[in-house]
Design an enzyme around this catalytic site. Structure first.
Site, PDB file in Angstrom:
ATOM      1  N   ASP A   1      78.321  18.375  65.364  1.00 52.11           N
ATOM      2  CA  ASP A   1      77.414  18.713  66.445  1.00 52.11           C
ATOM      3  C   ASP A   1      78.172  19.154  67.685  1.00 52.11           C
ATOM      4  O   ASP A   1      79.411  19.126  67.736  1.00 52.11           O
ATOM      5  CB  ASP A   1      76.514  17.523  66.779  1.00 52.11           C
ATOM      6  CG  ASP A   1      75.576  17.174  65.626  1.00 52.11           C
ATOM      7  OD1 ASP A   1      75.002  18.110  65.053  1.00 52.11           O
ATOM      8  OD2 ASP A   1      75.453  15.983  65.302  1.00 52.11           O
TER       9      ASP A   1
ATOM     10  N   TYR B   1      86.995  10.481  59.613  1.00 55.84           N
ATOM     11  CA  TYR B   1      86.648  10.635  61.028  1.00 55.84           C
ATOM     12  C   TYR B   1      87.506   9.707  61.889  1.00 55.84           C
ATOM     13  O   TYR B   1      87.915   8.616  61.449  1.00 55.84           O
ATOM     14  CB  TYR B   1      85.176  10.294  61.259  1.00 55.84           C
ATOM     15  CG  TYR B   1      84.208  11.386  60.874  1.00 55.84           C
ATOM     16  CD1 TYR B   1      83.845  12.373  61.782  1.00 55.84           C
ATOM     17  CD2 TYR B   1      83.636  11.429  59.607  1.00 55.84           C
ATOM     18  CE1 TYR B   1      82.953  13.384  61.449  1.00 55.84           C
ATOM     19  CE2 TYR B   1      82.743  12.426  59.250  1.00 55.84           C
ATOM     20  CZ  TYR B   1      82.412  13.397  60.176  1.00 55.84           C
ATOM     21  OH  TYR B   1      81.526  14.390  59.828  1.00 55.84           O
TER      22      TYR B   1
END
Length: 506
Positions: free
Chosen positions: A141, A235
């Protein structure tokens, strides 16, 4: 008559000047009559206007008539990095190479993919976005960065088309380079050895913004998908230690390990009609960042001590990592107990997601996408062991950007130091004003227990008069009800449009 002679002399000087650069012999005009001179001038003027001006040479520009049919295509994967804060997410807004309206939209709201496709088109590596079998590994995003994002697509190759007879005559060492697929209309293609292929990394990095860097490329099979061929994703989330109990966060993070239902740790999109929210966390840890960041001259301060959440998983839901991190922040501030994670994972008891804010997007990084070695073998340099120029160029470009950002951090740190050193009136006994450093006055304000501060990362702090425990907050409807409500709305809209289309005309 004297006037005519003067005019004739001036005309002679003018015509001689015009003829100075010519190879024609100079004519004597002193004895010409007025009528003869006027006639001569008119003939010269007519001749000068009739002569065409020299056509300027056209500058060479992009070849608009580039014939893609002469070149074979091959499927490749690109590994690339990007800083997410200047862009509106990874995914492009429609077709960045399409209509003028779409291009304006991409210019107004730039995306990482939009910049990538513009560079690919400028290099004549693709004909268009919808004709290259494009796939991405993970959609990030707005604000989220990537160190090892992966995409796959068909691009132009330096190889050549060959006939069946030519293929049969190849020796054994070249036969593995022959391919045939639908993107080349079933024609046989002889691909080059990897070190002789187009320098994809250099070509694209010359055109891409400095925040986006192609790190490596790899030849892949036609059925390879950057999304579905990926085995796991890694991540990292960076945060400062200030105001947080790291040990409590580490204990809570361990509860995420394994396969769980993460419906209360994500943002639901009913349009996707997701029914399975089980995801597997392969490994998780909260570790210190090796290089400490000095904070206004105090390297030992808690603000200068940085940590990172390291998270390995097979796949993730929308905003899952940021929701997981928000809960860890609440535990680290002692606002929630560590077993809040167990209760949120019990979807029978907590069937609807409670309202809570996600952690900031800025510190989140898609650090790596993991594939089987047999599927992807990354090429970082064209000639291993001999040609390291591309890596040196990549290193210099990243170092330059780091230097710019680090300089900005040092300057802002110096300004903050100036503010902390300022002396401000703080009141005193007997009405006498006393001066104290702002750093001392600030600490008293921060210790105000009447205000609750919820850390969300990257300097984002939510203030409230009283903290309300997450499980006591308003909850959304269960996933099944929200999905069903979306389907009913969609069906109602379709029926409304159908009734309008079938309505009788006046």
């Amino acid at each position: 008559m004297q006037i005519v002679r003067k005019w004739a002399l001036r005309s002679t000087a003018f015509i001689r000047g015009m003829s100075a650069s010519s190879t024609q012999p100079t004519m004597e005009y002193e004895n010409w009559t007025k009528e003869e001179l006027i006639s001569r001038l008119r003939s010269l003027e007519g001749k000068s206007t009739m002569e065409p001006a020299e056509t300027p040479r056209k500058r060479k520009g992009p070849r608009d008539n580039f014939d893609f049919s002469k070149f074979p295509q091959r499927k490749v994967a690109f590994k690339f990095s990007y800083f997410g804060w200047p862009y509106y997410g990874l995914a492009r807004q429609g077709n960045a190479l399409g209509s003028e309206e779409k291009q304006k939209q991409e210019d107004q709201y730039p995306t990482i993919e939009g910049e990538l496709f513009k560079a690919l088109a400028h290099c004549k590596l693709i004909t268009g976005e919808s004709e290259c079998d494009y796939s991405r590994c993970g959609r990030t995003d707005r604000g989220v960065s990537g160190f090892g994002q992966v995409v796959a697509l068909y691009v132009r190759s330096v190889g050549r088309f060959i006939t069946r007879e030519e293929a049969d005559q190849l020796d054994e060492s070249q036969r593995h380079l022959v391919t045939c697929d639908e993107f080349n209309q079933g024609q046989l293609v002889l691909l080059p050895e990897n070190e002789r292929e187009l320098p994809y990394v250099n070509m694209l990095n010359k055109l891409l913004p400095q925040e986006i860097r192609i790190l490596a490329w790899a030849p892949v099979k036609p059925d390879f998908s950057a999304r579905f061929s990926c085995k796991s994703r890694f991540y990292r989330y960076f945060f400062s230690q200030d105001g947080l109990d790291i040990e409590a966060m580490q204990q809570a993070a361990a509860k995420y390990l394994g396969t769980h239902d993460f419906r209360n740790f994500c943002r639901l999109d009913p349009a996707k009609q997701i029914k399975n929210f089980e995801r597997t966390v392969l490994d998780i840890a909260i570790t210190p960042v090796t290089s400490q960041v000095s904070f206004i001259g105090e390297a030992a301060s808690t603000e200068g001590k940085w940590w990172q959440l390291e998270l390995h998983g097979t796949a993730f839901l929308w905003h899952q990592v940021r929701c997981m991190m928000a809960i860890l922040f609440a535990v680290g501030q002692k606002l929630e107990p560590p077993d809040i994670i167990d209760q949120l994972m019990d979807v029978q008891t907590t069937s609807g997601k409670p309202e809570y804010e996600m952690a900031s997007d800025l510190p989140l990084v898609l650090a790596d996408c993991v594939f089987d070695k047999k599927d992807v073998d990354w090429i970082y340099v064209r000639n291993p062991g001999r040609d390291l120029g591309s890596m040196a160029t990549l290193d210099r470009s990243v170092l330059k950007l780091w230097s710019e950002l680090n300089t900005q951090a040092v300057i802002s740190s110096a300004l903050l130091q100036n503010l902390r050193d300022l002396a401000v009136p703080s009141g005193g006994a007997g009405g006498q004003e006393s001066m104290k450093p702002w750093s001392e006055c600030r600490k008293q304000l921060l210790d105000d227990e009447t205000v609750t501060k919820s850390i969300l990362g990257a300097g984002v702090i939510k203030h409230s008069k009283a903290y309300k425990p997450i499980l006591s907050r308003k909850r959304a409807d269960p996933v099944e009800l929200r999905n069903q409500a979306w389907l009913e709305r969609k069906g109602g809209n379709k029926r409304a449009r159908s009734d309008a289309d079938n309505a009788p005309l006046d």
